[in-house]
Scaffold this active site. Structure first.
Site, short mmCIF file in Angstrom:
data_model
loop_
_atom_site.label_atom_id
_atom_site.label_comp_id
_atom_site.label_asym_id
_atom_site.label_seq_id
_atom_site.Cartn_x
_atom_site.Cartn_y
_atom_site.Cartn_z
CD GLN A 147 -2.64 1.66 0.36
OE1 GLN A 147 -3.12 0.79 -0.35
NE2 GLN A 147 -2.94 2.94 0.23
CD GLU A 148 2.63 3.56 3.87
OE1 GLU A 148 2.85 4.54 3.13
OE2 GLU A 148 2.04 3.65 4.96
CB SER A 149 6.65 1.67 -1.35
OG SER A 149 6.84 0.33 -0.91
#
EC number: 4.2.2.n1
Length: 479
Positions: A303-305
């Site tokens: 989700q982040e990267s």
């Protein structure tokens, strides 16, 4: 006290043959100490995983058996029709098998109040062309034999004279949906929740159209002059709905299932194959060190990267776990773009958030709240819990807290909080996406020696040693 199967059977025969007519069905079950329930194997109903028995229907009947003070005995039927037959033949006390209430079934079966509503939909294989009408299908529509969907198609077939369809024995709706996703067949009918779940694993499964009104799912009982068990189940389910507990259980299984579209699910599948192997051992090691399921950490990182170690956001957070400068300093991370440091630091920080939450927040809700804290800041999560209480919600239930996240963008509400404005709706999407990615990773690692319960470990209250000012004490969003 353990009762042998033979002794239990003898006791049941005694009750059936010698009990006074004044002994109700409910009392018989309590004397036997066992509630027998027919269900089916399905992602929306009941299944066994490495973490044990689970499923929406299983959660409900488990609580019902507990409320009666009896053990639960699950009998898995081959289909919904077989579960109904087990009820009719008195082999079980009730069926909780994601059964649709239909007029035809109601002639012989007594249905309790509905526990869910879903919409029947026409599913098709993407690539074959999206059909605009049931009269323009390129191949026969295939449906499980003796299913509610078969009844539905029979009821509307006269309005579609060119519709070609056939029922298939010994196959589930889930099986047919998978076949459509794999291109083995072109069309079937499925419930909206099951289609949403299946699409996460079969990206080429498409939705052509809704078919009719939403259908109601309910527990099934045999028609009988003694309605004591049915009445008790009705009371139990009504209380579960009034208390909000039914909504919480429903959210646990279905609150995040429709977040992947065709493009994003294809991208996730490709990244799992091409990018994840490079970092998997790092996630697994961080999971062992923190007691957090490595798949949850991997889902957070995706989700982040999207598992890009050089990812940088417009606000300056960077790396696989998108750490801020302050958080990286606090967690002793010297290089945020180093995969090992980023994963280790992000995992330890998430563990810190998980442990920092109040003890009264149960699992799995505390995990979802810890994720929201990771996204928008611990202080803002506390603010939303306070707003939830102010609005007569349960601050320990994620479904209630989630519904109030958007208030942090409204001056009327965030002016009443300690930490003020935050993009709460983004945190809602953030948590929902991670739950979806976690489900996909869990499915794709099925059969491996992994334990998803590790992600929901009992909080460890001993604070780890860190250096520098704690980002938990600042007002701004952390990550």
């Amino acid at each position: 006290m353990h009762v042998s199967v033979l002794a239990l059977f003898a006791l049941e025969l005694s009750l059936l043959s010698t009990c006074s007519p004044t002994v109700s069905k409910l009392d018989q079950i309590k004397q036997l100490g066992v509630l027998r329930v027919a269900t089916i194997n399905s992602a929306t109903t009941y299944y066994e995983s490495g973490d044990g028995r689970t499923g929406f229907a299983y959660d409900l009947v488990s609580q019902f058996a507990e409320s009666l003070g009896v053990a639960l005995e699950i009998r898995v039927a081959a289909s919904g029709a077989a579960a109904l037959e087990a009820v009719s033949q008195q082999k079980v006390h009730l069926a909780a098998a994601n059964l649709t209430i239909t007029d035809n079934r109601s002639k012989n079966i007594l249905f309790a109040p509905a526990v869910r509503e879903v919409t029947p939909q026409l599913a098709y294989h993407i690539g074959s062309g999206k059909p605009r009408s049931l009269d323009r299908l390129k191949a026969p529509l295939r449906i499980p034999e003796e299913s509610a969907h078969a009844e539905l198609i029979e009821s509307i077939a006269s309005a579609h004279p060119k519709l070609s369809w056939e029922t298939v024995p010994d196959v589930s709706s889930e099986d047919l949906l998978a076949q459509v996703g794999q291109g083995e067949i072109l069309y079937t009918v499925g419930d909206s929740d099951l289609i949403a779940m299946t699409r996460r694993y079969h990206p080429k499964l498409g939705i052509a159209m809704d078919l009719g009104e939403p259908s109601r799912k309910a527990w099934a009982f045999r028609h009988h002059r003694d309605s004591s068990l049915f009445n008790e189940a009705t009371r139990f389910l009504t209380q579960l709905r009034v208390s909000g507990e039914l909504e919480k259980i429903e959210d646990r299984y279905f609150g995040h299932v429709d977040r992947l579209d065709f493009v994003s699910s294809r991208s996730l599948s490709q990244h799992i194959e091409e990018r994840l192997p490079r970092f998997r051992k790092l996630f697994e090691q961080a999971g062992k060190d923190t007691g957090v399921d490595w798949r949850l950490l991997a889902a957070m990182s995706y989700q982040e990267s999207h598992w890009n170690p050089k990812a940088v956001s417009p606000t300056g957070v960077r790396g696989l776990m998108m750490l801020t400068r302050d958080t990286a300093r606090y967690m002793k991370v010297s290089n945020r773009t180093d995969p090992a440091q980023s994963i280790d630091g992000g995992a330890r920080y998430f563990r810190l958030l998980l442990d920092r939450l109040p003890d009264e927040i149960p699992l799995p809700d505390r995990v979802w709240m810890a994720l929201a804290s990771y996204n928008m800041g611990y202080g803002h999560l506390l603010d939303v819990r306070n707003l939830t209480t102010l609005r007569n919600g349960d601050p320990n239930a994620w479904v209630d807290v989630r519904s109030n996240l958007g208030l942090l963008t409204q001056p009327k509400w965030h002016s009443q909080t300690k930490y003020g404005y935050a993009r709460g709706k983004e945190a809602e999407v953030y948590v929902g996406n991670i739950r979806t990615y976690l489900d996909v990773l869990t499915w794709m690692t099925r059969g491996e020696d992994t334990n998803r319960d590790a992600a929901l470990a009992t909080p460890r209250k001993k604070a780890p040693e860190f250096m520098g000012p704690s980002p938990l004490e600042i007002d701004l969003p952390l990550l």
